[in-house]
Write an enzyme that holds these catalytic residues in place. Structure first.
Site, PDB file in Angstrom:
ATOM      1  N   GLU A  30       0.824  -1.204   0.000  1.00  0.00           N
ATOM      2  CA  GLU A  30       0.000   0.000   0.000  1.00  0.00           C
ATOM      3  C   GLU A  30       0.862   1.260   0.000  1.00  0.00           C
ATOM      4  O   GLU A  30       0.645   2.161  -0.803  1.00  0.00           O
ATOM      5  CB  GLU A  30      -0.930   0.007   1.217  1.00  0.00           C
ATOM      6  CG  GLU A  30      -1.873   1.206   1.230  1.00  0.00           C
ATOM      7  CD  GLU A  30      -2.857   1.169   2.383  1.00  0.00           C
ATOM      8  OE1 GLU A  30      -3.496   2.211   2.646  1.00  0.00           O
ATOM      9  OE2 GLU A  30      -3.004   0.117   3.033  1.00  0.00           O
ATOM     10  N   ARG A  38      -7.482   2.464  14.395  1.00  0.00           N
ATOM     11  CA  ARG A  38      -8.367   1.311  14.147  1.00  0.00           C
ATOM     12  C   ARG A  38      -8.300   0.323  15.302  1.00  0.00           C
ATOM     13  O   ARG A  38      -9.309  -0.313  15.643  1.00  0.00           O
ATOM     14  CB  ARG A  38      -8.027   0.642  12.813  1.00  0.00           C
ATOM     15  CG  ARG A  38      -9.010  -0.473  12.448  1.00  0.00           C
ATOM     16  CD  ARG A  38      -8.839  -0.953  11.033  1.00  0.00           C
ATOM     17  NE  ARG A  38      -9.516  -0.133  10.037  1.00  0.00           N
ATOM     18  CZ  ARG A  38     -10.772  -0.307   9.624  1.00  0.00           C
ATOM     19  NH1 ARG A  38     -11.518  -1.276  10.155  1.00  0.00           N
ATOM     20  NH2 ARG A  38     -11.299   0.470   8.701  1.00  0.00           N
ATOM     21  N   GLU A  88     -10.442  -8.414   5.036  1.00  0.00           N
ATOM     22  CA  GLU A  88      -9.749  -8.367   6.325  1.00  0.00           C
ATOM     23  C   GLU A  88     -10.495  -9.018   7.484  1.00  0.00           C
ATOM     24  O   GLU A  88      -9.865  -9.633   8.347  1.00  0.00           O
ATOM     25  CB  GLU A  88      -9.458  -6.908   6.690  1.00  0.00           C
ATOM     26  CG  GLU A  88      -8.483  -6.225   5.762  1.00  0.00           C
ATOM     27  CD  GLU A  88      -8.363  -4.731   6.055  1.00  0.00           C
ATOM     28  OE1 GLU A  88      -7.327  -4.325   6.591  1.00  0.00           O
ATOM     29  OE2 GLU A  88      -9.320  -3.993   5.750  1.00  0.00           O
TER      30      GLU A  88
END
Length: 1315
Positions: A802, A880, A1261
């Protein structure tokens, strides 16, 4: 003239420029199997053809004289005809990213060439040397089961035994229909090239099949000739006779002898060893001979381990059992010795002469007293493998001019018992932690020890005999008193320095006792069976002596079939094969490094820091620049634009300027005409440093208060009141280790300057084309519109591509810009692991308040993540983690804090789950503690605390369309939890040294980028006048099936078959400003954008459909074209109503949640710490699945990746910040043998999601965390073991639950002896 060190894979990759791209380089150390090819050789002494799989990365090209090499392209192609091996892995959904697929195909193909009707056990053994990071392995085995005698799925025809329908799956059809497979006809395989056939050396007439034309065959003389290859650094000598070999060894006493190259290949590649002379005696008859004597079997030193195993198996089948004890011990070690590709070429002599202190076989040879025949020009001598044979680390008593001719493995005696043991982090294809072999001989008719040999590997610099202990036990009777004395003696004799290489000192010392205890029980049981008057083995101890034999895994996949009556052309919701699967199975799928060479192309190699934190005093590149083939060196001063980069904060450098902040920090690069020249020159760059204080661990960062800002906090309710309300308060902590992405395709970039206006085109394996474009433009000092980034497909990503791909892409772009020539670089596995970072290690501290009922009323938790030397995405990751700090449980009063630790490690980054798994792992730790402290079943406490519809999260998001309770109840029911629990409790009462554990764990995973602006996507759809459609969208394909799903979506909207729609690639000049393919949201975002574009086109075509309602798609397209209608449309989508504020703890953080529950059962060996994954049942809410085959593949793949995170994978660093685990040899991801024996995956029925495309849900995920059910099942089993030792209540178990941690937690009399 040919470089003798040149590996076969290098030559195949050169051939790749002619279109042979199938054989992949995954690790260069024979540990992943991506480069597997089949070798075929005509054996002159047996007049038989031999087919065997090998690792092309280790097979020297010089060793292939008279050998045929078959690659994946050689057995079939999409364009020509697929081989059944290729077709079946594709159609059974066993290929996702596809980078490992050609190697797996060739392992299976080689097996079938030798055995057209194998057993499943043969298939599993064939894959011991292959790794896959995407699929979870189950579909590969299921597809290839169709070749075996057990057979595959009967396609619903109701086969009596083994039918998946009879095994409980009556709710949905199989994901593939084996009846559709092309039949396998073993008579139609490609022939061995006649040119390579030779007459045997005894002048006997060859028996040759009629289809061979021997007119051009090599003659006997050619077949027996010596070979000599000269390179610039080494000479390869292949003698044709034993006499010539002895003469050469006398002349070159320091020459390395190479047969399989499985050791020397590693030394040359990774340890920079140079061997000027290499002797290759692999084909000398005497060294390959197998002879039988009165005392045993003599194997020539060049006999491969596979051949030795085959001979010994035959001996075991034909000889009396009392004679084959040693053979069985050797075979037990061979079962777990490396992968089949290694065993097929590695020689028994090489295993001995390498003198590895952790050898699997040498302890057996020593315990058995094997005799070695050594020879030189003047004669021979026989030595026994005893305590004098290994005279130091990697040293033997063999003289320099001598060669090892053979080893005699003896028959065992009637009163002799032999056992061998190996304990390693992973069962298959792993390096030993401790290995042992033990042999005891009794006086006839008694249980009195006459001879005892205890041999250990991994306990000293050499394979060691416990001589003092053995001597002390001679003449003693085999019984409890002997056991106690033996353990006390071994604890004294087998010691290790606390700083011993390999660490795990206490664990290794404990293993010496535990393994002897296993041997003691085994022998005691056998003596009792022979009628001798010895103590009976207690029934609860019998399982400790059992030899592990894996069961063939089985799986059930349950999904909601599409409603009856829906047209076959509507493929949404159907288990459609990945669009690239067939190409991936034939090696025709093009990855970044498969792009053909450009004229004038150069290769780049990185120069990286060897210090964790230091000032750079000087850089001397003069030697490197003078080396052959070198074009230039690149350093910070060569950057035309900005040297400050980073995905969010520009706190990184492209090339270090004055200071380095981690080992692996890129300082510069060398560009040369070949990869080898560039890498050699890069090693010649000399850098002087002035070292500075460094911080490596989270604990060091906390002590130094080394944190990035801000420190995040989420608080809800009244924490103080909550703790006052609580009946009980407990505190705890947990550490969760990091994880390497281990995508099979390492980072790769090809940069091509276009020659005008600063334009540059880059081919990159990246999840983030737009970020790559922007940073390359910034570094080159040009606008983004001058840079085009193209992504065809990736060989895996998992978040690792990423942001960290720009670490390489920017350097390659600078070099290409400086030289105005194309420049390419694909990182070696060890470089990739060193430079790119991985999943953040986390440390969690918690204080939890709860009622007597088990209801949690207060939680105060702090998370510390190890970010490394730059911010990267670390703040979003810890955010997160905070968003998932309560997992699936309703807690009224919560405070969570997140600290991002600044350390001197390579920057850690996104990895599937993005902090969520770490956050939830700590949650399940305190939930388990609550249950244990109350003495209540953990599943009851978890169920009591589960969210219900309408409740609010700590970040004030109301939960609607909640399916947690349905997932939970279905998982309990499908797993047979209560029955399993009762059976496990009974098993634990009946077994002292093996214990079973269960756990059921939920997950609630928020879907959206937490940075609101990233929740957007674009698409571009062209309709051509022949009716074909070219679809482009902002997402990238890394094996997750995104392109396949997007074609399905477009097919439904446009109402045309998928065959009319094509996706070529992702590129920045078609869809601009794309978000990374991440956060599990790519199907949601890009799917909606595709719908938007397709609907626009449908509106434009509507008038022509109205005018000609019976016309075809092509008719309407042509009519619109002739009417000058635009047949190209952009699509766009942004997720509505998103935006959370940490300042006010308000706003909508996520669009929706994906839910799931998993129940797992394990069995642990309390004596070694090994565990077996017995069963896992997963119920996953993915809404209305767009493609059940892809979604179940994602669930299984994510689960297995989580299994690695929580039970197996460990990154080890030195105190100075050097990564020690830099390849599959030292870093172990799950293998085929780690799949749960029973794996059931069920997609929740009737759970539409109105917030995403066609009522689907994200799936990439969320399932990963469900592997925590295995971790907590292990913890449950450990608890049962601790109770036996009188220990109860909560205890700390850090992640991963490695064998060392499991064994240490099972405290008992053996652990106490070594403390």
């Amino acid at each position: 003239r040919l470089a003798p060190r040149s590996a076969t894979v290098s030559r195949l990759q050169s051939a790749g420029q002619m279109g042979l791209t199938g054989t992949k380089l995954g690790c260069a150390e024979g540990g992943c199997g991506a480069c597997t090819v089949m070798l075929s050789r005509y054996q002159t002494h047996t007049q038989q053809l031999l087919h065997y799989a090998v690792n092309a990365c280790l097979a020297p090209l010089c060793s292939l004289h008279l050998v045929a090499v078959t690659t994946v392209e050689g057995i079939g192609s999409v364009a020509r005809k697929l081989h059944p091996v290729q077709e079946r892995i594709a159609r059974s959904h066993g290929s996702q990213c596809g980078f490992c697929t050609p190697g797996i195909v060739m392992s299976m193909y080689a097996l079938l060439r030798n055995n057209a009707t194998p057993k499943m056990a043969d298939v599993e053994e064939a894959f011991h040397g292959n790794l896959c990071r995407c699929t979870g392995y189950r579909p590969i085995l299921e597809g290839y089961k169709t070749f075996t005698v057990e057979g595959g799925c009967c396609g619903g025809r109701g086969r009596d035994n083994g039918c998946c329908l009879a095994n409980g799956n009556t709710e949905s059809p199989s994901l593939f229909n084996a009846a559709d497979f092309a039949p396998f006809d073993p008579t139609q395989e490609i022939i061995f090239p006649p040119e390579l056939m030779v007459n045997n050396l005894t002048h006997k007439k060859c028996v040759v099949p009629a289809r061979y034309n021997l007119k051009n065959s090599l003659t006997k003389g050619q077949g027996s000739a010596s070979l000599r290859f000269h390179g610039d650094r080494a000479t390869w000598l292949q003698p044709a006779s034993l006499d010539e070999f002895l003469r050469l060894k006398w002349k070159h006493p320091d020459a390395r002898v190479v047969v399989g190259n499985t050791e020397v290949g590693i030394e040359v590649k990774f340890k920079n060893m140079v061997y000027p002379v290499i002797l290759a005696p692999a084909f000398i008859p005497e060294l390959n001979a197998v002879t039988h004597t009165e005392d045993g079997v003599v194997f020539g030193a060049a006999c491969t381990l596979s051949h030795m195993g085959a001979v010994l198996r035959q001996e075991v089948e034909t000889r009396p059992p009392h004679q084959t004890q040693v053979f069985l011990a050797v075979l037990e070690q061979l079962r777990w010795f490396a992968g089949l590709q290694i065993r097929n070429v590695a020689a028994v002599g090489g295993n001995i002469m390498t003198a590895s202190p952790i050898s699997d076989l040498n302890p057996v040879f020593m315990a058995a007293g094997c005799r070695l025949t050594l020879m030189d020009r003047d004669g021979s001598r026989v030595v026994r493998m005893d305590e004098g044979f290994f005279c130091g680390y990697r040293k033997t008593s063999v003289r320099p001019q001598e060669v090892l001719l053979s080893i005699e493995i003896p028959y065992s005696k009637k009163t002799q018992f032999v056992s061998a043991f190996k304990q390693s982090p992973r069962r298959e294809d792993d390096i030993s932690t401790v290995t042992a072999a033990m042999s005891v001989t009794f006086a006839p008719g008694t249980a009195v020890v006459e001879d005892l040999r205890l041999s250990y590997g991994g306990m000293a610099a050499v394979t060691a005999l416990a001589g003092k202990t053995a001597a002390r036990l001679l003449g003693r009777r085999w019984g409890e008193e002997l056991l106690q004395d033996a353990c006390s003696s071994l604890a004294e004799e087998m010691t290790l320095d606390p700083s011993a290489p390999g660490g795990m000192v206490t664990y290794r010392r404990t293993l010496t006792l535990s393994l002897f205890y296993k041997f003691y029980l085994t022998v005691l049981h056998k003596l009792r069976e022979q009628g001798l008057n010895v103590e009976a083995v207690p029934s609860d101890c019998l399982s400790a002596a059992e030899v592990y034999h894996p069961e063939t895994p089985s799986g059930v996949q349950i999904y909601q079939a599409v409603p009856e009556g829906r047209g076959q052309d509507d493929v949404v919701g159907r288990p459609m094969m990945h669009l690239s699967a067939l190409k991936q199975a034939t090696g025709e799928a093009v990855y970044c490094d498969d792009v053909p060479l450009y004229e004038n192309e150069l290769y780049l190699a990185l120069v990286t820091s060897s210090k964790a934190h230091a000032h750079i005093l000087s850089i001397d590149s003069s030697v490197a620049e003078a080396m052959p083939g070198v074009a230039c060196c690149v350093f910070a001063e060569d950057i035309p634009g900005s040297n400050a980069v980073g995905p969010i904060t520009y706190d990184e450098t492209v090339l270090a300027d004055g200071q380095v902040t981690c080992v692996g920090h890129i300082i510069g690069a060398v560009v040369a005409d070949t990869q080898l020249a560039a890498q050699r020159a890069a090693k010649a760059v000399r850098i002087q440093y002035e070292e500075l204080p460094h911080i490596i661990t989270i604990q060091e960062a906390i002590a130094a208060q080394s944190f990035y800002q801000p420190i995040r906090t989420i608080e809800s309710g009244d924490l103080e009141a909550g703790f006052k309300q609580a009946d009980h308060i407990l505190e705890g902590e947990m550490h969760i280790g990091g994880q390497e992405h281990f995508y099979l395709e390492t980072n790769v970039t090809l940069a091509v300057p276009k020659g005008e206006d600063g334009e540059m085109e880059l081919f990159v394996s990246t999840q983030s084309a737009s970020k790559t474009q922007l940073l390359v433009a910034k570094v080159l000092g040009v606008p983004a519109n001058r840079v085009v980034v193209r992504v065809k497909r990736m060989g895996g990503g998992f978040g690792g591509k990423e942001t960290r791909t720009t670490v390489l892409s920017t350097v390659v772009a600078v070099a290409a810009n400086k030289l105005k020539r194309p420049v390419r670089c694909m990182l070696d596995r060890d470089e990739d692991m060193l430079v790119t970072g991985g999943r953040h290690p986390f440390y969690g501290k918690y204080k939890v308040g709860f009622l007597n009922s088990g209801k949690v009323v207060a939680l105060d938790v702090s998370y510390y993540s190890n970010a490394g030397n730059s911010m990267d995405l670390s703040l979003s990751i810890v955010e997160r983690a905070l968003f998932h700090m309560e997992n699936s449980y309703s807690v009224a009063n919560v405070r969570g804090r997140g600290f991002v630790c600044r350390t001197n490690l390579p920057s850690n980054t996104a990895f599937r789950g993005f902090g969520g798994p770490q956050g939830m792992m700590v949650t399940e730790s305190w939930m388990t503690d609550v249950a244990q402290s109350l003495g209540r079943p953990a599943e009851e406490v978890r169920r009591l605390n589960l969210y219900v519809e309408g409740e609010s999260t700590p970040y004030n998001q109301i939960l609607d369309q909640l399916t947690l309770d349905r997932c939970w109840d279905q998982c309990l029911q499908r797993s047979g939890y209560q029955q399993r629990r009762a059976a496990a409790d009974l098993y634990n009462r009946q077994n002292r040294w093996t214990k079973r554990g269960l756990a059921i764990v939920p997950t609630k995973f928020g879907i959206s980028f937490t940075a609101a602006f990233l929740n957007q996507a674009g698409a571009l759809v062209h309709i051509y006048t022949d009716g074909s459609v070219l679809l482009t969208h902002g997402g990238t394909e890394m094996g997750q099936g995104l392109h396949t799903k997007m074609v399905q979506v477009a097919s439904r909207v446009l109402g045309i078959p998928c065959s009319k729609i094509h996706i070529s690639e992702t590129s920045t000049n078609t869809v601009p400003n794309t978000s990374p393919t991440a956060a599990s949201a790519s199907s949601d975002l890009n799917g909606a954008a595709v719908v938007n574009a397709c609907q626009t086109l449908l509106q434009r075509l509507a008038p022509y459909k109205t005018l000609n309602p019976k016309g075809s798609w092509e008719d309407w397209v042509k009519a619109a074209y002739f009417d000058r209608v635009n047949l190209s449309a952009n699509g766009f989508y942004k997720t509505p109503d998103l935006g959370y504020s940490f300042d006010t703890n308000s706003g909508r953080a996520f669009n929706y949640f994906t839910y799931g529950v998993a129940c797992s059962e394990v069995e642990i060996d309390c004596l070694t710490g090994a565990h077996k994954n017995l069963s896992t049942t997963i119920v996953m809410d993915v809404g209305h699945s767009l493609n059940p085959a892809i979604d179940i593949g994602q669930v299984e793949g994510a689960f297995m990746q989580g299994l690695g995170l929580f039970t197996l994978e460990e990154l080890h660093y030195s105190p100075r910040g050097v990564l020690l685990t830099r390849g599959p040899g030292s870093y172990k991801i799950p293998a085929f043998g780690d799949i749960p024996t029973q794996l059931t995956v069920s997609l929740l029925r009737d759970a539409p999601n109105d917030k995403a495309i066609f009522a689907s849900k994200a799936v990439g995920e969320p399932p990963l965390f469900l592997a925590a059910s295995v971790f907590y099942a292990i913890k449950d089993a450990i608890s049962a073991a601790r109770v036996e030792s009188g220990v109860s209540g909560p205890f700390r178990l850090d992640s991963p639950a490695s064998a060392e941690r499991i064994r240490t937690a099972c405290c008992d009399r053996f652990t106490k002896l070594v403390q």
